[in-house]
Enzyme design. Sequence first.
Site, PDB file in Angstrom:
ATOM      1  CG  ASP A 189       3.243 127.762  41.094  1.00  0.00           C
ATOM      2  OD1 ASP A 189       2.389 127.456  40.244  1.00  0.00           O
ATOM      3  OD2 ASP A 189       3.943 128.788  41.001  1.00  0.00           O
ATOM      4  CB  VAL A 193       2.712 125.528  37.749  1.00  0.00           C
ATOM      5  CG1 VAL A 193       2.716 124.009  37.641  1.00  0.00           C
ATOM      6  CG2 VAL A 193       3.776 126.118  36.832  1.00  0.00           C
ATOM      7  CG  ASP A 194       0.060 125.086  42.614  1.00  0.00           C
ATOM      8  OD1 ASP A 194       0.469 123.959  42.310  1.00  0.00           O
ATOM      9  OD2 ASP A 194       0.429 125.694  43.626  1.00  0.00           O
ATOM     10  CG  LEU A 195      -3.913 129.323  39.815  1.00  0.00           C
ATOM     11  CD1 LEU A 195      -3.901 130.820  39.503  1.00  0.00           C
ATOM     12  CD2 LEU A 195      -5.067 128.993  40.753  1.00  0.00           C
ATOM     13  N   GLY A 199      -4.949 122.635  38.193  1.00  0.00           N
ATOM     14  CA  GLY A 199      -6.293 122.473  38.729  1.00  0.00           C
ATOM     15  C   GLY A 199      -7.357 122.514  37.657  1.00  0.00           C
TER      16      GLY A 199
END
Length: 387
Positions: A145, A173-175, A178
């Site tokens: 991220d 970014v990860d969230l 997802g």
Amino acid sequence: MTATSPGLPLAGVRVLDFSRVLAGPLCAQVLGDFGADVVKIEHPQRGDDTRDWGIRVGKTETTYFNSMNRNKRSIALDLATPEGQDMARQLVAKADVLVQNFKTGGMEKMGLGYEQLRAINPRLVYVSVTGYNRGGPEAKRPGYDLVIQGQAGIMAMNGEEGQGPLKFGIAAVDLMTGMASAQAVLAALYQREKTGTGRHVEMALYDCGLMITAYSGLEALHLGEDPPKYGNAHPSIVPYGVFDAADGPVIISVGNNAQFERLCVDALQRPDLAADERFKTNLGRGQNRAALLPELYKEIGSRPRDQLIAAMSKAGIPCGEVLGLHEALTSQRTREGGLVTEQPHPVAGTTQVLAPPYRIDGERLPVRRPPPQLGADRDSVLRDWLG
């Protein structure tokens, strides 16, 4: 959901979660929130990397792990062994969705790539989450991220003018990846109902990171350079941001000209500001923010926060207090919304788990299962999936 409700939208859908850390596990958690039976496949000794991140809960869980793994069961398989790979393929034959975020080529080496598994289960919706485009020259680079926040220009957007690069306080970014992955899965499942065949969903952190730049990204392209930084203010909307009342910070977000007039006339008793030609439109306020904001700072700074919020709320102005994280999580608003739940835990007694944000027909989707202990559900999974 209650006994009289129609049930959860994804009840009966089976998901295998081979992913670790954030983006992939969040995708699978969303599917679990909507009722899917999500089985998390983990290494027998290590488990998900995040079982070692954050604050320890019990023996195998942490606060970090628990944030991305509610409504799942866990089974431990050593995918480096033929036995583990064979068991995985048996489960894939019964699955509707598979989520994985191994480096590009990693699942293929274990005989678990999309093309290999499509031969076993042509209805499978297969999700690959990587750092970069799987078909590009950076396909095998690991994606993190923080790295993507820098490469996608996100860190250059944050903070005040003159401040160096600044990341989000969360793994944004990860969230985002997802959540976007879960959306793609739902679209693929919907299409499968019509075609009978699955799809390969490919998601890259970099792609989603660039998407987050949104209107700021388009402004940069239009200008041919980075737009100015505005910190807690807004590049296009004025007044919008955090202001200091006499006894603490307050958020004011004026979204249109009618709200600005009510802010000046009803809440601040400054009709002269509303009548000023420079400030009558949002474009005008943006161009003349240097003249407007000092007047607002003076008026807001002379009033107690509670009084300001009451007056602005009465006038229909979007506003609110600035709370600490713990203060927000324990607030009356959070309690009344049922957003933090207490779940039973075999070691810790109980543990706090955030509730899903979704409501359907007026009911919040439930936490049906607390985040699982490592490998604790092997027997129930094998019984339910493989008989």
